[in-house]
Design a protein around this motif. Sequence first.
Motif, PDB file in Angstrom:
ATOM      1  N   THR A   1       0.834  -1.195   0.000  1.00  0.00           N
ATOM      2  CA  THR A   1       0.000   0.000   0.000  1.00  0.00           C
ATOM      3  C   THR A   1       0.875   1.253   0.000  1.00  0.00           C
ATOM      4  N   THR A   2       0.314   2.351  -0.424  1.00  0.00           N
ATOM      5  CA  THR A   2       1.049   3.612  -0.475  1.00  0.00           C
ATOM      6  C   THR A   2       1.559   4.052   0.898  1.00  0.00           C
ATOM      7  N   PRO A   3       0.765   3.931   1.990  1.00  0.00           N
ATOM      8  CA  PRO A   3       1.319   4.314   3.291  1.00  0.00           C
ATOM      9  C   PRO A   3       2.561   3.505   3.684  1.00  0.00           C
TER      10      PRO A   3
ATOM     11  N   THR B   1       5.203  -2.946   7.871  1.00  0.00           N
ATOM     12  CA  THR B   1       5.468  -3.648   6.608  1.00  0.00           C
ATOM     13  C   THR B   1       5.227  -5.147   6.760  1.00  0.00           C
ATOM     14  N   LEU B   2       5.770  -5.724   7.821  1.00  0.00           N
ATOM     15  CA  LEU B   2       5.566  -7.157   8.045  1.00  0.00           C
ATOM     16  C   LEU B   2       4.106  -7.485   8.324  1.00  0.00           C
ATOM     17  N   ARG B   3       3.389  -6.598   9.002  1.00  0.00           N
ATOM     18  CA  ARG B   3       1.959  -6.806   9.233  1.00  0.00           C
ATOM     19  C   ARG B   3       1.218  -6.897   7.906  1.00  0.00           C
ATOM     20  N   GLU B   4       1.513  -5.968   6.995  1.00  0.00           N
ATOM     21  CA  GLU B   4       0.835  -5.990   5.698  1.00  0.00           C
ATOM     22  C   GLU B   4       1.170  -7.254   4.914  1.00  0.00           C
TER      23      GLU B   4
ATOM     24  N   LEU C   1      -0.647 -10.257   6.524  1.00  0.00           N
ATOM     25  CA  LEU C   1      -2.079 -10.247   6.246  1.00  0.00           C
ATOM     26  C   LEU C   1      -2.386 -10.724   4.832  1.00  0.00           C
ATOM     27  N   ARG C   2      -1.453 -10.513   3.913  1.00  0.00           N
ATOM     28  CA  ARG C   2      -1.708 -10.883   2.526  1.00  0.00           C
ATOM     29  C   ARG C   2      -1.273 -12.295   2.174  1.00  0.00           C
ATOM     30  N   ILE C   3      -0.288 -12.866   2.888  1.00  0.00           N
ATOM     31  CA  ILE C   3       0.206 -14.187   2.491  1.00  0.00           C
ATOM     32  C   ILE C   3      -0.143 -15.285   3.473  1.00  0.00           C
ATOM     33  N   SER C   4      -0.714 -14.948   4.616  1.00  0.00           N
ATOM     34  CA  SER C   4      -1.006 -15.983   5.604  1.00  0.00           C
ATOM     35  C   SER C   4      -2.510 -16.041   5.865  1.00  0.00           C
TER      36      SER C   4
END
Length: 140
Positions: free
Chosen positions: A66-68, A123-126, A129-132
């Motif tokens: 994401t941009t943020p 960054t790791l949270r994003e 959330l997308r791969i797990s």
Amino acid sequence: MDKRKMKISSLKSVKPIHSFLLTSLVLVFIWSAYKPYQLGTWFLEVTPVVLGAFIIIYTYNKFRLTTPVYLLLCLGAIIVLIGGHYTYGKVPLFNWLKDSFYLGRNYYDRFGHFINGFVWALTLREILLRISSFQKGNCL
């Protein structure tokens, strides 16, 4: 579709803000590389930023964040580049704060570690959330 058309269409999908962030990072990198305080220290500090930037550029079309998060990654990289240019203990703004508030030392390293820890956490949270199988808002 041939490879040339694929490259052109993928370049058109780059958001202007992402191009601005990359351009800003490159400009700060050039400034940072110009007469750093200690070249060896600068090289060691900046190498992870360069490697990270190449990874982000390489994966941009395959795994876009994401941009943020891109904004935070750019901010964290700029903080590292500034610290690498001056060495963390000699950043002028934080020397001024040290002198103005009668601090025992320059705290730019603590500032940089705090910001980069925050950047890496988001960054790791994003990514997680997308791969797990983690769901947004759910706790263990």
